[in-house]
Design a protein around this motif. Structure first.
Motif, PDB file in Angstrom:
ATOM      1  N   ASN A 100       1.005  -1.246  -0.130  1.00 29.55           N
ATOM      2  CA  ASN A 100      -0.041   0.007   0.057  1.00 29.55           C
ATOM      3  C   ASN A 100       0.981   1.317   0.138  1.00 29.55           C
ATOM      4  O   ASN A 100       0.401   2.293  -0.573  1.00 29.55           O
ATOM      5  N   GLN A 101       1.969   1.241   0.637  1.00 30.74           N
ATOM      6  CA  GLN A 101       2.991   2.504   0.752  1.00 30.74           C
ATOM      7  C   GLN A 101       3.515   2.647  -0.942  1.00 30.74           C
ATOM      8  O   GLN A 101       3.460   3.731  -0.982  1.00 30.74           O
ATOM      9  N   VAL A 102       3.770   1.616  -1.600  1.00 28.27           N
ATOM     10  CA  VAL A 102       4.506   1.603  -2.875  1.00 28.27           C
ATOM     11  C   VAL A 102       3.190   2.175  -3.902  1.00 28.27           C
ATOM     12  O   VAL A 102       3.528   3.190  -4.548  1.00 28.27           O
ATOM     13  N   LEU A 103       1.886   1.939  -3.600  1.00 25.43           N
ATOM     14  CA  LEU A 103       0.782   2.332  -4.327  1.00 25.43           C
ATOM     15  C   LEU A 103       0.630   3.792  -4.120  1.00 25.43           C
ATOM     16  O   LEU A 103       0.155   4.562  -5.003  1.00 25.43           O
ATOM     17  N   VAL A 104       0.996   4.366  -2.747  1.00 18.37           N
ATOM     18  CA  VAL A 104       0.918   5.694  -2.482  1.00 18.37           C
ATOM     19  C   VAL A 104       1.980   6.372  -3.598  1.00 18.37           C
ATOM     20  O   VAL A 104       1.562   7.557  -4.111  1.00 18.37           O
ATOM     21  N   GLU A 105       2.984   5.922  -3.526  1.00 20.34           N
ATOM     22  CA  GLU A 105       4.306   6.393  -4.151  1.00 20.34           C
ATOM     23  C   GLU A 105       4.077   6.622  -5.687  1.00 20.34           C
ATOM     24  O   GLU A 105       4.118   7.577  -6.506  1.00 20.34           O
ATOM     25  N   ILE A 106       3.211   5.578  -6.455  1.00 17.23           N
ATOM     26  CA  ILE A 106       3.164   5.724  -7.607  1.00 17.23           C
ATOM     27  C   ILE A 106       1.612   6.138  -8.007  1.00 17.23           C
ATOM     28  O   ILE A 106       1.180   6.082  -9.225  1.00 17.23           O
ATOM     29  N   GLY A 107       0.962   6.616  -7.012  1.00 16.02           N
ATOM     30  CA  GLY A 107      -0.414   7.476  -7.376  1.00 16.02           C
ATOM     31  C   GLY A 107      -1.420   6.420  -7.456  1.00 16.02           C
ATOM     32  O   GLY A 107      -2.479   6.664  -8.328  1.00 16.02           O
ATOM     33  N   ALA A 108      -1.528   5.167  -6.955  1.00 15.42           N
ATOM     34  CA  ALA A 108      -2.654   4.294  -7.131  1.00 15.42           C
ATOM     35  C   ALA A 108      -3.382   3.977  -6.068  1.00 15.42           C
ATOM     36  O   ALA A 108      -4.081   3.114  -5.841  1.00 15.42           O
ATOM     37  N   SER A 109      -3.199   4.900  -5.037  1.00 10.78           N
ATOM     38  CA  SER A 109      -3.742   4.547  -3.530  1.00 10.78           C
ATOM     39  C   SER A 109      -5.173   4.669  -3.611  1.00 10.78           C
ATOM     40  O   SER A 109      -5.944   4.035  -2.679  1.00 10.78           O
ATOM     41  N   ARG A 110      -5.951   5.541  -4.583  1.00  7.95           N
ATOM     42  CA  ARG A 110      -7.268   5.324  -4.489  1.00  7.95           C
ATOM     43  C   ARG A 110      -7.810   4.559  -5.503  1.00  7.95           C
ATOM     44  O   ARG A 110      -9.311   4.567  -5.595  1.00  7.95           O
ATOM     45  N   VAL A 111      -7.242   3.829  -6.342  1.00 19.52           N
ATOM     46  CA  VAL A 111      -7.876   2.752  -7.091  1.00 19.52           C
ATOM     47  C   VAL A 111      -8.428   1.539  -6.152  1.00 19.52           C
ATOM     48  O   VAL A 111      -7.889   1.148  -5.397  1.00 19.52           O
ATOM     49  N   PRO A 112      -9.820   1.129  -6.580  1.00 19.51           N
ATOM     50  CA  PRO A 112     -10.479   0.135  -5.455  1.00 19.51           C
ATOM     51  C   PRO A 112      -9.409  -1.015  -5.464  1.00 19.51           C
ATOM     52  O   PRO A 112      -9.063  -1.436  -6.519  1.00 19.51           O
ATOM     53  N   GLN A 113      -9.562  -1.823  -4.314  1.00 15.18           N
ATOM     54  CA  GLN A 113      -8.826  -3.043  -4.166  1.00 15.18           C
ATOM     55  C   GLN A 113      -9.759  -4.076  -3.786  1.00 15.18           C
ATOM     56  O   GLN A 113     -10.811  -3.781  -3.282  1.00 15.18           O
ATOM     57  N   LEU A 114      -9.519  -5.247  -4.422  1.00 17.97           N
ATOM     58  CA  LEU A 114     -10.176  -6.641  -4.243  1.00 17.97           C
ATOM     59  C   LEU A 114      -8.930  -7.533  -3.748  1.00 17.97           C
ATOM     60  O   LEU A 114      -7.944  -7.712  -4.446  1.00 17.97           O
ATOM     61  N   MET A 115      -8.951  -7.733  -2.351  1.00 17.22           N
ATOM     62  CA  MET A 115      -7.855  -8.636  -1.820  1.00 17.22           C
ATOM     63  C   MET A 115      -8.001  -9.998  -1.991  1.00 17.22           C
ATOM     64  O   MET A 115      -9.040 -10.629  -1.830  1.00 17.22           O
ATOM     65  N   VAL A 116      -6.927 -10.785  -2.546  1.00 19.52           N
ATOM     66  CA  VAL A 116      -6.917 -12.016  -2.506  1.00 19.52           C
ATOM     67  C   VAL A 116      -6.065 -12.593  -1.856  1.00 19.52           C
ATOM     68  O   VAL A 116      -4.637 -12.589  -1.957  1.00 19.52           O
ATOM     69  N   LEU A 117      -6.584 -13.448  -0.931  1.00 23.43           N
ATOM     70  CA  LEU A 117      -5.812 -14.213  -0.029  1.00 23.43           C
ATOM     71  C   LEU A 117      -5.295 -15.402  -0.574  1.00 23.43           C
ATOM     72  O   LEU A 117      -6.255 -16.423  -0.640  1.00 23.43           O
ATOM     73  N   ASN A 118      -4.031 -15.804  -1.084  1.00 23.18           N
ATOM     74  CA  ASN A 118      -3.603 -16.708  -1.933  1.00 23.18           C
ATOM     75  C   ASN A 118      -2.914 -17.895  -0.935  1.00 23.18           C
ATOM     76  O   ASN A 118      -2.629 -17.611   0.269  1.00 23.18           O
ATOM     77  N   LYS A 119      -2.682 -18.915  -1.317  1.00 25.39           N
ATOM     78  CA  LYS A 119      -2.013 -20.014  -0.755  1.00 25.39           C
ATOM     79  C   LYS A 119      -2.777 -20.535   0.354  1.00 25.39           C
ATOM     80  O   LYS A 119      -2.270 -20.914   1.369  1.00 25.39           O
ATOM     81  N   LEU A 120      -4.030 -20.800   0.131  1.00 22.49           N
ATOM     82  CA  LEU A 120      -4.765 -21.231   1.226  1.00 22.49           C
ATOM     83  C   LEU A 120      -4.502 -22.681   1.358  1.00 22.49           C
ATOM     84  O   LEU A 120      -4.832 -23.591   2.486  1.00 22.49           O
ATOM     85  N   ASP A 121      -3.898 -23.451   0.105  1.00 22.17           N
ATOM     86  CA  ASP A 121      -3.465 -24.860   0.420  1.00 22.17           C
ATOM     87  C   ASP A 121      -2.320 -25.104   1.389  1.00 22.17           C
ATOM     88  O   ASP A 121      -1.939 -26.209   1.947  1.00 22.17           O
ATOM     89  N   LEU A 122      -1.570 -23.895   1.920  1.00 24.78           N
ATOM     90  CA  LEU A 122      -0.708 -24.082   3.015  1.00 24.78           C
ATOM     91  C   LEU A 122      -1.137 -23.595   4.347  1.00 24.78           C
ATOM     92  O   LEU A 122      -0.746 -24.060   5.459  1.00 24.78           O
TER      93      LEU A 122
END
Length: 392
Positions: A301-323
């Motif tokens: 999220n900090q890098v997204l702020v740096e590149i001006g993408a912090s306001r783009v809507p997010q859908l979080m994908v929690l990956n690796k549920l097999d682990l």
């Protein structure tokens, strides 16, 4: 280990990690070791220490430099990697004291990027970042030529060799920036064409090694290179994805982020990362099995702020549920909007839920059907996929 027993082309390295308080030291050591191995180094030892502030001359201090020298001798290593940002003077002082090459975190990451860049644009971006980093360190290679040239056949226009080199480097940097600007304009035209087609533009973002490229391949069958490495892929890949409920969307796989991503890389990869800033939706892929996942989310999220993408809507994908052993699921907020989807990109569990979630968001963007009708239809699809995923 005898020289004959070493793997060809592999440098033996000593890692230096100092603790200035406030950070998880074990996590940082694990990450820098992964970075070193990703660059092709063999980690022989890790030197740790605690300081209130960096030493102005050597960053680590006299006693710690002596300890590093002892480890170099004991392991016959030829490289020291500081998991910190060193100044040019500190690098010179350390190399003089240790009689070996010394690199910092930025140089290590730049080296990995140089190895992984495959497209012509990716190579241009990496070269630009390397040159801008090198510009502050030119004095190291040219100290013997800093005086004015003179003598028969050597009298020149009054420039020192160092000044000449800086001027040539500046010319190359401007050339690279011009070429990248042209490529950026071309990509802007392509984005406008997609926007006119009202296709949902989705970019995958996430901490490096979270499984973005694996998820991208699972959704699009694109065949993008994916490996258990940091920064396995650098070049942005874009594909259309067909969703039965909503038609086509545009999906882009981007470079992974990391804590303290060098600013020179953020600037050089601006054209690539701009696709992220102008996306309609970010799929924030998270390694749900990592004990440091909350910190990694914050770093992304900090890098997204740096590149001006912090306001783009997010859908979080929690990956690796097999682990993690958790079942596939969809989480919604108090307004009924999807906020998280739990999947396994490598095993395929939960991918139907993710496709249904993307279809719901695409329908709401395009207005293909009424909001209530599209939401109800996709909710029914999600429920069906949940039942099928949970069945033995």
């Amino acid at each position: 280990m005898a020289a004959a027993e070493r793997r060809a082309g592999v440098e033996r390295a000593i890692i230096v990690q100092l603790d200035f308080g406030g950070d998880d030291l074990a996590e940082q050591i694990e990450e820098v070791c992964l970075l070193a191995r990703s660059a092709g180094a063999e980690v022989c030892a890790v030197v740790q220490g605690r300081r209130h502030a960096p030493d102005a001359a050597t960053y680590a201090g006299k006693g710690k430099v002596e300890e590093i020298a002892a480890e170099l001798a004991a392991h016959a290593a030829e490289l020291v990697i500081f998991n910190h940002e060193l100044s040019a003077a500190q690098e010179r002082n350390l190399e003089r004291a240790l009689q070996c090459r010394v690199i910092d975190r930025t140089s290590l990451i730049l080296d990995i990027f140089a190895q992984r860049a495959k497209s012509s644009e990716g190579k241009l971006q990496v070269e630009l970042a390397q040159l801008e980093h090198l510009a502050t360190r030119l004095v190291r290679g040219w100290t013997h030529l800093e005086r004015q040239t003179g003598g028969i056949g050597l009298r020149g226009p009054g420039e020192t060799q160092l000044e000449t080199d800086r001027r040539l480097l500046g010319i190359r940097v401007r050339t690279l920036k011009g070429r990248l600007a042209r490529l950026e304009r071309q990509r802007g035209v392509q984005r406008k064409a997609r926007a006119r087609g009202e296709l949902l533009s989705v970019s995958l973002v996430g901490y490096t090694n979270a499984g973005k490229s694996t998820l991208f391949n699972a959704l699009t069958h694109a065949g993008v290179y994916a490996a258990d490495q940091l920064f396995a892929t650098l070049d942005t890949t874009t594909r259309k994805l067909w969703l039965p409920q909503a038609g086509h969307i545009v999906l882009s796989d981007t470079v992974g982020f990391i804590r303290k991503l060098p600013h020179s890389l953020v600037a050089a990869f601006h054209a690539t990362l701009e696709a992220t800033a102008e996306a309609d939706l970010l799929l924030h892929v998270v390694d749900s099995a990592s004990p440091a996942r909350d910190d990694q989310v914050a770093d992304v999220n900090q890098v997204l702020v740096e590149i001006g993408a912090s306001r783009v809507p997010q859908l979080m994908v929690l990956n690796k549920l097999d682990l993690t052993g958790l079942p596939p699921s969809v989480e919604r907020d108090e307004y009924g909007r999807i906020r998280r989807v739990r999947v396994s990109a490598i095993g395929g569990q939960g991918l139907p839920l993710l496709r249904a979630a993307l279809a719901e968001i695409a329908l709401l963007k395009t207005g293909g059907t009424s909001r209530d009708a599209s939401g109800a239809a996709v909710l029914q699809a999600v429920d069906r996929h949940l039942d099928s995923d949970r069945s033995p």
